[in-house]
Design an enzyme around this catalytic site. Structure first.
Site, PDB file in Angstrom:
ATOM      1  N   ALA A 167       0.858  -1.322  -0.078  1.00 33.33           N
ATOM      2  CA  ALA A 167       0.164   0.147  -0.091  1.00 33.33           C
ATOM      3  C   ALA A 167       0.838   1.421   0.167  1.00 33.33           C
ATOM      4  O   ALA A 167       0.471   2.211  -0.641  1.00 33.33           O
ATOM      5  CB  ALA A 167      -0.950   0.053   1.161  1.00 33.33           C
ATOM      6  N   GLU A 168       1.967   1.180   0.595  1.00 32.77           N
ATOM      7  CA  GLU A 168       2.850   2.307   0.837  1.00 32.77           C
ATOM      8  C   GLU A 168       3.773   2.690  -0.440  1.00 32.77           C
ATOM      9  O   GLU A 168       3.683   3.759  -0.868  1.00 32.77           O
ATOM     10  CB  GLU A 168       3.682   2.315   2.160  1.00 32.77           C
ATOM     11  CG  GLU A 168       2.969   2.452   3.403  1.00 32.77           C
ATOM     12  CD  GLU A 168       2.533   3.703   3.655  1.00 32.77           C
ATOM     13  OE1 GLU A 168       3.046   4.631   3.188  1.00 32.77           O
ATOM     14  OE2 GLU A 168       1.782   3.802   4.574  1.00 32.77           O
TER      15      GLU A 168
END
Length: 309
Positions: A197-198
């Site tokens: 996600a990052e």
């Protein structure tokens, strides 16, 4: 050679008060445990500046009083503070001493922190002491059996299992996460979902908000958790995992609040009494939670990516 410092329990700058050795941890009575838990709660208010001014020395003093009453959580809190850099310097020697004391008293997470410091069964020449901030100096534990005095960066960036850090494939990053996550008592799938996600597994990712690397650390967070080179993928992952572990402990194991804190900062979670009403943060928590509940993070080998500047 640094002179031996005496210990105090109280806010007297530069003084300290001796505590029982790590191997002589006594069992606390019910009354002492209740008092110690109250001291911990007060200490956290001073540590985080919630309901009280942020005063790290006052937090240290209260945690030390709780440790003197035999509470394992107090020793763990002290170890974490000395290891994290939040006090202005990282003292791994004192952190290991406190983690060993907490481990001897049965704290469930102390062993993982000692493994991270390579000090689980390591004899130390120091007993746990209550060093206030003006008495703190930067100290790192050398690798076990090492006779040289390598600097902190060299020790911190040591890559497990012979991984090459200049160039990592996605599969290499996944293997590293699976090897490092247990040191922080973290589920590797949670860490992998967060990295996806990052940064989508890009070690060179750099956001407009100045978040950097695989786990998108901002410089302040990197410094807080002892990361010397934010672009080094191993240091970046260790710093991100240390922060995630801290958030999980801070929010009593609540995964959604920890994820919200990772995205928006723990202060925002506290101010709003839960996941902040930010569309980005709410979508972030839902996305990672859904990914964990659905299928494991993709593990096939992707295109190779550069892992250092």
């Amino acid at each position: 050679m640094r002179p031996r410092l005496e210990l105090i329990l109280g806010l007297v700058s530069g003084l300290m008060l001796a505590l029982p050795p790590a191997g002589l941890v006594r069992a606390a009575s019910a009354e002492e445990t209740a008092e110690a838990r109250q001291l911990i709660a007060r200490g956290k208010r001073f540590e985080h500046g919630v309901g009280a001014p942020q005063q790290l020395d006052q937090a240290l003093t209260l945690y030390c009083r709780a440790a003197d009453l035999g509470l394992d959580e107090a020793g763990f809190q002290l170890g974490w503070l000395y290891a994290s850099g939040r006090l202005g310097a990282v003292d791994e020697v004192m952190a290991a001493a406190w983690f060993q004391r907490a481990h001897a008293a049965g704290h469930p997470h102390a062993a993982s922190q000692l493994r991270r410091l390579r000090a689980l069964d390591r004899p130390l020449n120091e007993q746990p002491r209550c060093l206030l901030t003006d008495a703190l100096v930067e100290r790192r534990l050398p690798p076990p059996g090492s006779t040289d005095k390598r600097n902190a960066t060299a020790a911190a960036s040591e890559t497990p299992a012979g991984f090459e850090v200049r160039e990592l494939a996605r599969a290499d990053i996944i293997a590293l996460v699976r090897q490092l996550a247990p040191d922080f008592d973290l589920d590797p799938e949670l860490v992998l979902a967060l990295i996806q996600a990052e940064s989508n597994f890009d070690p060179t990712a750099h956001s407009p908000k100045d978040a950097r690397g695989l786990m998108q650390l901002i410089p302040e967070t990197a410094q807080r958790f002892g990361v010397e080179d934010i672009w080094d993928p191993v240091q970046n992952m260790r710093g991100g995992m240390a922060y995630l572990r801290w958030l999980l402990d801070h929010f009593d194991g609540d995964r959604e609040l920890a994820l919200a804190g990772y995205n928006a900062g723990e202060g925002a979670v506290r101010r709003h009494g839960g996941i902040p009403p930010y569309p980005e943060t709410q979508a972030y928590v839902k996305r990672i939670t859904a990914r964990l509940e659905a299928t494991p993070v993709i593990t096939e080998v992707g295109a190779r990516t550069r892992a250092s500047r």
